[in-house]
Design an enzyme around this catalytic site. Structure first.
Site, short mmCIF file in Angstrom:
data_model
loop_
_atom_site.label_atom_id
_atom_site.label_comp_id
_atom_site.label_asym_id
_atom_site.label_seq_id
_atom_site.Cartn_x
_atom_site.Cartn_y
_atom_site.Cartn_z
N SER A 128 0.08 -2.80 -9.79
CA SER A 128 0.26 -2.25 -11.14
C SER A 128 -1.01 -1.64 -11.72
O SER A 128 -0.94 -0.71 -12.51
CB SER A 128 0.77 -3.34 -12.09
OG SER A 128 -0.16 -4.39 -12.16
N PRO A 170 4.57 -4.05 -9.59
CA PRO A 170 4.30 -5.36 -8.96
C PRO A 170 2.97 -5.98 -9.35
O PRO A 170 1.95 -5.31 -9.38
CB PRO A 170 4.31 -5.03 -7.47
CG PRO A 170 3.94 -3.59 -7.41
CD PRO A 170 4.54 -2.96 -8.63
N GLU A 171 3.03 -7.25 -9.66
CA GLU A 171 1.80 -8.00 -9.95
C GLU A 171 1.74 -9.24 -9.09
O GLU A 171 1.46 -10.33 -9.57
CB GLU A 171 1.75 -8.39 -11.43
CG GLU A 171 1.64 -7.19 -12.32
CD GLU A 171 1.07 -7.51 -13.69
OE1 GLU A 171 0.27 -8.45 -13.78
OE2 GLU A 171 1.43 -6.82 -14.63
N THR A 172 2.05 -9.11 -7.81
CA THR A 172 1.94 -10.26 -6.92
C THR A 172 0.49 -10.46 -6.53
O THR A 172 -0.29 -9.52 -6.51
CB THR A 172 2.74 -10.02 -5.63
OG1 THR A 172 2.21 -8.87 -5.00
CG2 THR A 172 4.19 -9.78 -5.93
#
Ligand SMILES: *[C@@H]1O[C@H](CO)[C@@H](O)[C@H](O)[C@H]1NC(C)=O
Ligand SMILES: *[C@@H]1O[C@H](CO)[C@@H](O)[C@H](O)[C@H]1NC(C)=O
Ligand SMILES: *[C@@H]1O[C@H](CO)[C@@H](O)[C@H](O)[C@H]1NC(C)=O
Length: 380
Positions: A314, A350-352
């Site tokens: 992100s 996505p913020e994994t």
């Protein structure tokens, strides 16, 4: 051939619900007033909830509904919100908060603070509120913009960061104790963004206060990064500020590097500085040449240019905006479309957690299925 994105299953429970029922479905124009009100409502929901549940701590913990200090002990959310209050036209609340900060803000505290975060949030937040205040209808003191309570607070905060820049390279440590300076034994490893994200605030501070020390420190750090680029024109993710050796050699546009590029462009525009823009344009060539695949940007080894981490995260979402700022609308649109496709499909970016590095910022992202696939996609 478009390549597939692998989304870790754990991510799905973090996704924001898609907004239904907004005006502007297929074929009709979106209604700006609707979105304006929606943004205002979201702001006041967050702001009032912070005041009710978390003040005077830095941030609200949304699950336990209480406050905690995260980046110091500055009632940081109040500082973060100052310029937004002005943009939303809430002058009375702005003035109330300025008084609260004047009475309570104290930088002579035994706190280990992130040099980067304190600059962008505290120094930057105070400076932008200071500069916006007159236009927003706030009564300012004589001598404004070179005097004023917010400017004095910003200067005090920035002075607390200066000891971090006392290194053989001029590149700053990532952490400084606001009372004692750099801690003995502090890690000398700083991320690239933690070195190259000062010029906007520090140059502004120098011109408002007449003290050139801030701008000088920011410029030296920028020059050292520039001189440390690899012979194919890329910078890595983390560097040792004592020796100037790269510790994490992943080159890309996301976490750990991101705002360095942003500040080269914004610094060039703010200061009308051709040298800063030249640096960015040179990086841009190498980034496009080595890290770009079908208008996605991956991480590559900074000396060899080979893909090291095929992820999208992100924190890369600023890139199309930056391309727009330099007038590269065509490429901005292509990259924006890629990112927007992820947003539309999954409801967010996505913020994994990926390869975490000790910078206080996380490497986060979507893994591209296989580097080979990505490479073959480029050749299609
Ligand atoms: C300004 O913010 C305060 C605190 O949220 C709120 O009570 C007040 O209604 C707001 N004023 C305006 C004009 O929006
Ligand atoms: C700051 O960091 C130093 C070195 O890691 C540590 O000894 C000290 O206790 C920390 N201070 C605070 C207030 O956390
Ligand atoms: C682009 O990469 C190739 C190697 O893949 C290299 O020979 C060339 O000099 C690079 N050009 C730029 C502008 O970086």
């Amino acid at each position: 051939m478009p390549f597939r994105l692998l989304v870790p299953l754990g991510l799905l429970c973090l996704l924001l619900p898609l907004h239904h029922g907004a005006p502007g479905p297929e074929g009709t124009a979106p209604d700006p007033a609707h979105y304006r009100e929606r943004v205002k409502a979201m702001f006041y929901h967050a702001y009032n909830s912070y005041l009710e549940n978390a003040f005077p701590y830095d941030e609200l913990r949304p699950l336990t509904c209480d406050g905690h200090d995260t980046w110091g002990s500055f009632s940081l959310t109040l500082i973060d919100a100052l310029d937004t209050l002005l943009i939303l036209g809430n002058v009375s609340e702005f003035q109330r908060v300025v008084e609260v900060l004047q009475d309570n803000l104290d930088f002579d505290i035994d706190v280990n603070a992130s040099v980067f975060e304190t600059n962008i949030r505290v120094v930057g937040g105070l400076l932008s509120a200071h500069l916006l205040s007159k236009k927003a209808g706030v009564e300012v003191e004589a001598g404004w913009p070179c005097s004023g309570p917010l400017l004095r607070m910003a200067e005090e905060a920035a002075r607390k960061l200066l000891p971090a820049f006392q290194t053989p390279t001029g590149m700053p440590y990532g952490t400084v104790n606001l009372l004692h300076g750099v801690n003995p034994g502090e890690t000398p490893v700083t991320c690239t963004a933690g070195i190259g994200t000062f010029i906007v605030e520090f140059a502004t501070l120098s011109s408002l206060t007449g003290d050139s020390v801030f701008e000088e420190k920011a410029r030296v750090a920028l020059m050292r990064l520039w001189e440390s680029r690899s012979d194919i024109g890329l910078v890595g993710n983390h560097i040792d500020v004592l020796t100037g050796k790269w510790v994490a050699q992943d080159a890309g546009i996301g976490a750990g590097v991101d705002s360095y590029f942003e500040y080269l462009v914004k610094g060039a525009i703010l200061l009308q500085d051709k040298k800063l823009m030249t640096m960015f344009l040179e990086y841009n060539k190498a980034i496009r040449n080595y890290t770009r695949f079908d208008d996605w940007y991956l991480w590559v080894q900074m000396y060899k240019g080979t893909v090291s981490m095929p992820v999208f995260q992100s924190l890369e979402a600023y890139w199309p905006g930056l391309q727009s700022l330099i007038g590269d609308i065509d490429n901005a649109m292509k990259t924006f479309l890629n990112y927007y496709t992820v947003w539309k499909q999954f409801g967010g970016l996505p913020e994994t957690k990926g390869r975490a590095v000790g910078s206080g910022r996380l490497d986060e992202g979507i893994l591209f299925s296989q580097t080979e696939q990505v490479k073959s996609a480029e050749n299609d």
